[in-house]
Design a protein around this motif. Structure first.
Motif, PDB file in Angstrom:
ATOM      1  N   ARG A   1      -3.484 -70.522 -36.172  1.00 18.55           N
ATOM      2  CA  ARG A   1      -4.273 -71.345 -37.080  1.00 18.55           C
ATOM      3  C   ARG A   1      -5.264 -72.170 -36.273  1.00 18.55           C
ATOM      4  N   LEU A   2      -6.440 -72.307 -36.847  1.00 14.26           N
ATOM      5  CA  LEU A   2      -7.523 -73.023 -36.189  1.00 14.26           C
ATOM      6  C   LEU A   2      -7.752 -74.319 -36.957  1.00 14.26           C
TER       7      LEU A   2
ATOM      8  N   VAL B   1     -12.144 -78.088 -31.689  1.00 16.67           N
ATOM      9  CA  VAL B   1     -11.290 -77.015 -32.187  1.00 16.67           C
ATOM     10  C   VAL B   1      -9.908 -77.063 -31.532  1.00 16.67           C
ATOM     11  N   THR B   2      -8.899 -76.876 -32.369  1.00 14.77           N
ATOM     12  CA  THR B   2      -7.513 -76.801 -31.908  1.00 14.77           C
ATOM     13  C   THR B   2      -6.912 -75.499 -32.413  1.00 14.77           C
ATOM     14  N   LEU B   3      -6.150 -74.871 -31.552  1.00 19.70           N
ATOM     15  CA  LEU B   3      -5.496 -73.626 -31.911  1.00 19.70           C
ATOM     16  C   LEU B   3      -3.986 -73.853 -31.902  1.00 19.70           C
ATOM     17  N   TYR B   4      -3.316 -73.324 -32.920  1.00 12.66           N
ATOM     18  CA  TYR B   4      -1.856 -73.454 -32.981  1.00 12.66           C
ATOM     19  C   TYR B   4      -1.254 -72.132 -33.422  1.00 12.66           C
TER      20      TYR B   4
ATOM     21  N   ASP C   1     -10.730 -78.901 -28.209  1.00 16.92           N
ATOM     22  CA  ASP C   1     -11.644 -78.349 -27.207  1.00 16.92           C
ATOM     23  C   ASP C   1     -11.148 -78.531 -25.773  1.00 16.92           C
ATOM     24  N   ASP C   2      -9.953 -79.040 -25.616  1.00 18.71           N
ATOM     25  CA  ASP C   2      -9.396 -79.247 -24.283  1.00 18.71           C
ATOM     26  C   ASP C   2      -8.331 -78.199 -24.005  1.00 18.71           C
TER      27      ASP C   2
ATOM     28  N   GLY D   1      -1.954 -82.869 -40.699  1.00 23.04           N
ATOM     29  CA  GLY D   1      -2.144 -83.174 -39.289  1.00 23.04           C
ATOM     30  C   GLY D   1      -2.182 -81.921 -38.440  1.00 23.04           C
ATOM     31  N   ILE D   2      -2.587 -82.095 -37.194  1.00 24.12           N
ATOM     32  CA  ILE D   2      -2.550 -81.008 -36.224  1.00 24.12           C
ATOM     33  C   ILE D   2      -1.121 -80.919 -35.690  1.00 24.12           C
ATOM     34  N   PRO D   3      -0.484 -79.737 -35.785  1.00 25.01           N
ATOM     35  CA  PRO D   3       0.932 -79.641 -35.402  1.00 25.01           C
ATOM     36  C   PRO D   3       1.234 -80.209 -34.014  1.00 25.01           C
TER      37      PRO D   3
END
Ligand SMILES: [Zn+2]
Length: 145
Positions: free
Chosen positions: A26-27, A34-37, A55-56, A100-102
Motif C-alpha cells: 500500500r502506498l 510517499v510511504t510504502l507498507y 520519501d526516506d 494513519g500510516i502503519p
C-alpha cells in the motif's frame, strides 16, 4: 511501481500496488511524501530489506526510527487502544481506524509500551492498554459506545 534497489546493486525491484493481482503493497501519500507498507524484502540476490517512509529510506536492521516523534499521534493511538482485558489489536487495524500510516502507528505503539502505557503481544504486532495504565477521557467514551 518500480524502484531501483537502494543498496546500489543495480537491480530494479517491482512493487505491486494492485491487490487484485496478488499480494500488494500500500502506498500512502502525506504532504507530497510517499510511504510504502509493508517493507520491501528481496529474497534473492542482494537480499535488501528496507522501508520507504515519507520519501526516506530506512534499512530494516532495527525497525526503529530514531528521528520519528509525534506526540499527537501517540495520543490518538492511545485513545483507541483496546482497554485492559480486551483482545489486543494489530497495529495495521489501529492504523486503519485513525487513517494513519502503519509504520507510524507501530512506532507510536512501541513508544507507548516503553512509557508503560501499552502492552504488546504476538511478537510486538498487537497492542492494548497496559493493565495499570490510567484511563483517558476517550477510552471512557469508547467503553460507553
Ligand atoms: Zn540490491
Amino acid at each position: 511501481m518500480a524502484i531501483r534497489c537502494p543498496d546500489g546493486c543495480g537491480e530494479i525491484i517491482s512493487v505491486n500496488l494492485d491487490p487484485r493481482t496478488g499480494p500488494a503493497w500500500r502506498l500512502f501519500e502525506r504532504a507530497g511524501a510517499v510511504t510504502l507498507y509493508p517493507s520491501v524484502w528481496r529474497e534473492t540476490g542482494c537480499e535488501a530489506h528496507f522501508i520507504l517512509w515519507r520519501d526516506d529510506l530506512i534499512w530494516c536492521d532495527g525497525l526503529e526510527s530514531p528521528r520519528w516523534k509525534d506526540d499527537e499521534l501517540k495520543r490518538r493511538v492511545r485513545s483507541i487502544l483496546p482497554p485492559r482485558g480486551a483482545a489486543h489489536k494489530h497495529f495495521e487495524e489501529l492504523a486503519v481506524q485513525i487513517d494513519g500510516i502503519p509504520w507510524e502507528v507501530l512506532w507510536a505503539c512501541n513508544s507507548l509500551v516503553a512509557d508503560g502505557v501499552a502492552s504488546s503481544s504476538v511478537k510486538g504486532s498487537r497492542f492494548g492498554l497496559a493493565p495499570d495504565a490510567p484511563p483517558t477521557k476517550s477510552s471512557i467514551v469508547d467503553r460507553r459506545a
